[in-house]
Design a protein around this motif. Sequence first.
Motif, PDB file in Angstrom:
ATOM      1  N   PHE A  17       0.291  -1.217   0.269  1.00 13.63           N
ATOM      2  CA  PHE A  17      -0.072   0.126   0.508  1.00 13.63           C
ATOM      3  C   PHE A  17       1.109   1.198  -0.023  1.00 13.63           C
ATOM      4  CE2 PHE A  17      -2.460   3.172   2.135  1.00 13.63           C
ATOM      5  CZ  PHE A  17      -3.774   3.566   1.293  1.00 13.63           C
ATOM      6  N   ARG A  18       1.713   1.374   0.860  1.00 11.60           N
ATOM      7  CA  ARG A  18       3.139   2.579   0.740  1.00 11.60           C
ATOM      8  C   ARG A  18       3.494   2.245  -0.932  1.00 11.60           C
ATOM      9  NH1 ARG A  18       2.806   0.625   6.377  1.00 11.60           N
ATOM     10  NH2 ARG A  18       4.519  -0.636   6.001  1.00 11.60           N
ATOM     11  N   ALA A  19       3.680   1.412  -0.992  1.00  8.12           N
ATOM     12  CA  ALA A  19       4.555   2.059  -2.630  1.00  8.12           C
ATOM     13  C   ALA A  19       3.245   2.429  -3.537  1.00  8.12           C
ATOM     14  CB  ALA A  19       5.206   0.117  -2.664  1.00  8.12           C
ATOM     15  N   GLY A  20       2.471   1.706  -2.745  1.00 12.90           N
ATOM     16  CA  GLY A  20       1.422   2.587  -4.190  1.00 12.90           C
ATOM     17  C   GLY A  20       1.177   3.671  -3.694  1.00 12.90           C
ATOM     18  N   ILE A  21       1.503   4.652  -2.977  1.00 12.53           N
ATOM     19  CA  ILE A  21       1.837   5.875  -1.902  1.00 12.53           C
ATOM     20  C   ILE A  21       2.388   6.293  -3.015  1.00 12.53           C
ATOM     21  CG2 ILE A  21       1.655   7.253  -1.121  1.00 12.53           C
ATOM     22  CD1 ILE A  21      -0.697   5.898   0.786  1.00 12.53           C
ATOM     23  N   THR A  22       3.824   5.819  -2.723  1.00 12.88           N
ATOM     24  CA  THR A  22       4.877   6.691  -3.526  1.00 12.88           C
ATOM     25  C   THR A  22       4.899   6.285  -5.041  1.00 12.88           C
ATOM     26  OG1 THR A  22       6.223   5.373  -1.639  1.00 12.88           O
ATOM     27  CG2 THR A  22       7.565   5.804  -3.488  1.00 12.88           C
ATOM     28  N   ALA A  23       4.532   5.919  -5.360  1.00  6.55           N
ATOM     29  CA  ALA A  23       4.187   5.057  -7.537  1.00  6.55           C
ATOM     30  C   ALA A  23       3.862   6.364  -8.122  1.00  6.55           C
ATOM     31  CB  ALA A  23       3.353   3.640  -7.358  1.00  6.55           C
ATOM     32  N   CYS A  24       2.624   6.705  -6.938  1.00  7.64           N
ATOM     33  CA  CYS A  24       1.799   7.869  -7.335  1.00  7.64           C
ATOM     34  C   CYS A  24       2.084   9.369  -7.092  1.00  7.64           C
ATOM     35  CB  CYS A  24       0.266   7.909  -6.513  1.00  7.64           C
ATOM     36  SG  CYS A  24      -0.828   9.366  -6.198  1.00  7.64           S
ATOM     37  N   LEU A  25       3.576   9.646  -6.523  1.00  8.15           N
ATOM     38  CA  LEU A  25       3.725  11.170  -5.884  1.00  8.15           C
ATOM     39  C   LEU A  25       4.451  11.562  -7.326  1.00  8.15           C
ATOM     40  CD1 LEU A  25       5.757  10.436  -3.246  1.00  8.15           C
ATOM     41  CD2 LEU A  25       3.218  11.315  -2.744  1.00  8.15           C
ATOM     42  N   PRO A  26       5.274  11.406  -8.472  1.00  7.57           N
ATOM     43  CA  PRO A  26       5.023  11.719  -9.843  1.00  7.57           C
ATOM     44  C   PRO A  26       4.237  12.456 -10.395  1.00  7.57           C
ATOM     45  CG  PRO A  26       6.328   9.588  -9.554  1.00  7.57           C
ATOM     46  CD  PRO A  26       5.415   9.898  -8.583  1.00  7.57           C
ATOM     47  N   THR A  27       2.686  11.983 -10.030  1.00  6.93           N
ATOM     48  CA  THR A  27       1.671  11.927 -10.960  1.00  6.93           C
ATOM     49  C   THR A  27       1.070  13.561 -10.240  1.00  6.93           C
ATOM     50  OG1 THR A  27       0.717  10.028  -9.464  1.00  6.93           O
ATOM     51  CG2 THR A  27       1.543   9.880 -12.215  1.00  6.93           C
ATOM     52  N   ILE A  28       1.328  13.572  -8.991  1.00 11.87           N
ATOM     53  CA  ILE A  28       0.324  14.368  -8.357  1.00 11.87           C
ATOM     54  C   ILE A  28       0.756  15.756  -8.725  1.00 11.87           C
ATOM     55  CG2 ILE A  28       0.160  15.424  -5.445  1.00 11.87           C
ATOM     56  CD1 ILE A  28       0.856  12.706  -4.813  1.00 11.87           C
ATOM     57  N   PRO A  29       1.321  16.173  -9.560  1.00 13.87           N
ATOM     58  CA  PRO A  29       1.489  17.499  -9.849  1.00 13.87           C
ATOM     59  C   PRO A  29       0.354  17.698 -10.743  1.00 13.87           C
ATOM     60  CG  PRO A  29       3.682  17.290  -9.300  1.00 13.87           C
ATOM     61  CD  PRO A  29       2.932  16.031  -9.046  1.00 13.87           C
ATOM     62  N   GLY A  30       0.552  16.683 -11.496  1.00 19.89           N
ATOM     63  CA  GLY A  30      -0.526  17.057 -12.347  1.00 19.89           C
ATOM     64  C   GLY A  30      -2.025  16.998 -12.363  1.00 19.89           C
ATOM     65  N   TYR A  31      -2.370  16.522 -10.765  1.00 20.54           N
ATOM     66  CA  TYR A  31      -3.413  16.483 -10.195  1.00 20.54           C
ATOM     67  C   TYR A  31      -4.175  17.526 -10.067  1.00 20.54           C
ATOM     68  CZ  TYR A  31      -4.885  10.881 -10.859  1.00 20.54           C
ATOM     69  OH  TYR A  31      -4.370   9.463 -11.086  1.00 20.54           O
ATOM     70  N   TRP A  32      -3.395  18.495  -9.209  1.00 20.42           N
ATOM     71  CA  TRP A  32      -3.364  19.453  -8.554  1.00 20.42           C
ATOM     72  C   TRP A  32      -3.691  20.948  -9.648  1.00 20.42           C
ATOM     73  CZ3 TRP A  32      -3.580  21.784  -3.850  1.00 20.42           C
ATOM     74  CH2 TRP A  32      -4.243  21.080  -2.877  1.00 20.42           C
ATOM     75  N   SER A  33      -2.940  20.708 -10.637  1.00 21.26           N
ATOM     76  CA  SER A  33      -2.749  21.557 -11.708  1.00 21.26           C
ATOM     77  C   SER A  33      -4.271  21.456 -12.309  1.00 21.26           C
ATOM     78  CB  SER A  33      -1.631  21.373 -12.611  1.00 21.26           C
ATOM     79  OG  SER A  33      -1.615  20.335 -13.554  1.00 21.26           O
ATOM     80  N   VAL A 158      -9.562  23.618  -2.706  1.00 23.99           N
ATOM     81  CA  VAL A 158      -9.080  24.738  -2.980  1.00 23.99           C
ATOM     82  C   VAL A 158      -8.806  25.542  -4.290  1.00 23.99           C
ATOM     83  CG1 VAL A 158      -6.436  25.186  -2.285  1.00 23.99           C
ATOM     84  CG2 VAL A 158      -7.540  23.302  -1.918  1.00 23.99           C
ATOM     85  N   GLY A 159      -9.368  24.376  -5.460  1.00 25.70           N
ATOM     86  CA  GLY A 159      -9.464  26.188  -5.816  1.00 25.70           C
ATOM     87  C   GLY A 159     -11.345  26.063  -6.210  1.00 25.70           C
ATOM     88  N   ALA A 160     -12.108  25.401  -5.630  1.00 21.64           N
ATOM     89  CA  ALA A 160     -13.015  26.154  -5.772  1.00 21.64           C
ATOM     90  C   ALA A 160     -13.324  27.185  -4.198  1.00 21.64           C
ATOM     91  CB  ALA A 160     -14.281  25.137  -5.245  1.00 21.64           C
ATOM     92  N   TRP A 161     -12.636  26.710  -3.688  1.00 20.95           N
ATOM     93  CA  TRP A 161     -12.379  27.844  -2.112  1.00 20.95           C
ATOM     94  C   TRP A 161     -11.768  29.074  -2.799  1.00 20.95           C
ATOM     95  CZ3 TRP A 161      -8.476  29.662   0.811  1.00 20.95           C
ATOM     96  CH2 TRP A 161      -9.378  30.150   2.003  1.00 20.95           C
ATOM     97  N   LEU A 162     -11.036  29.445  -3.523  1.00 19.52           N
ATOM     98  CA  LEU A 162     -10.255  30.375  -3.905  1.00 19.52           C
ATOM     99  C   LEU A 162     -10.853  30.785  -4.611  1.00 19.52           C
ATOM    100  CD1 LEU A 162      -6.263  28.883  -3.685  1.00 19.52           C
ATOM    101  CD2 LEU A 162      -7.259  30.643  -1.816  1.00 19.52           C
ATOM    102  N   ALA A 163     -11.730  30.178  -5.635  1.00 21.66           N
ATOM    103  CA  ALA A 163     -12.833  31.179  -6.794  1.00 21.66           C
ATOM    104  C   ALA A 163     -14.021  31.805  -5.830  1.00 21.66           C
ATOM    105  CB  ALA A 163     -12.817  29.907  -7.617  1.00 21.66           C
ATOM    106  N   SER A 164     -14.072  31.384  -4.626  1.00 21.39           N
ATOM    107  CA  SER A 164     -15.114  31.935  -4.041  1.00 21.39           C
ATOM    108  C   SER A 164     -14.943  32.595  -3.314  1.00 21.39           C
ATOM    109  CB  SER A 164     -15.901  30.582  -3.146  1.00 21.39           C
ATOM    110  OG  SER A 164     -14.737  29.813  -2.101  1.00 21.39           O
TER     111      SER A 164
END
Length: 246
Positions: A17-33, A158-164
């Motif tokens: 499970f922790r290894a899966g979280i680690t594997a996800c880290l490189p994609t997180i900036p894309g999710y946030w943008s 976060v995007g919705a809150w800042l826009a509001s």
Amino acid sequence: MLMKTKASHKDEAGAEFRAGITACLPTIPGYWSIGFAAGAIGTLSGFTTLQTALLASVLYTGSAQFLFYSLWAAGAEVASVVFSVFLVNLRYLLMSSAMSVFFREHSTLQKLVSGLLLTDETFGVAVQRGSQHSAVPFAWMLGLNVAAWLNWILACVVGAWLASALPSSLMEGLSFSLVSMFIGLVLMLWFASHRKALETFSIAAAVVITLLTARQMDISLVVIIAASVSATLATLGLRFFSKGGK
């Protein structure tokens, strides 16, 4: 002995499970943008931060959320919105089918949970893992999917809150951002394409169909027809050029 075996399996699942979280880290900036923009556009389309968070949790796909906001803001009927979102998300059926070879030993419930949280990014990461090891552990996939899912929701909130929090006068001035976002996405795909002539033809076909039918039909139906026809023409053109190249 049985207790030790169970503890060993639990520790192994936790490590995966922790290894899966680690594997996800490189994609997180894309999710946030993208998630940040999706949340902000949700607010601009008239949704509250809570509604945006719920939509991000349940719908959980950027392209479908952008489409949902645009159709809803245009006053489209619920049936048209649902059908349009369904068409956009059909690709996940193909992705899940491709992933099934790595989940043959898993239970039906594990397959269902893994498929429901699948995204374009987690699919790419999971396929890479499956290709290397010929299987994808459920705990690893769960860690990958949960990390992506929570970051997507948080980014949208976060995007919705800042826009509001912006003044109403500025919010009205940013009403063009939804259209601008779609134009930007189309341009990004066009510049990244290796078949710009085919992409240009597909875009032009969608524009022409929209202009010819917008006054005679409901706009939500026009969007579906224009997208379906232009995508079909692009697919036929791609097959024609591929055969010609052979």
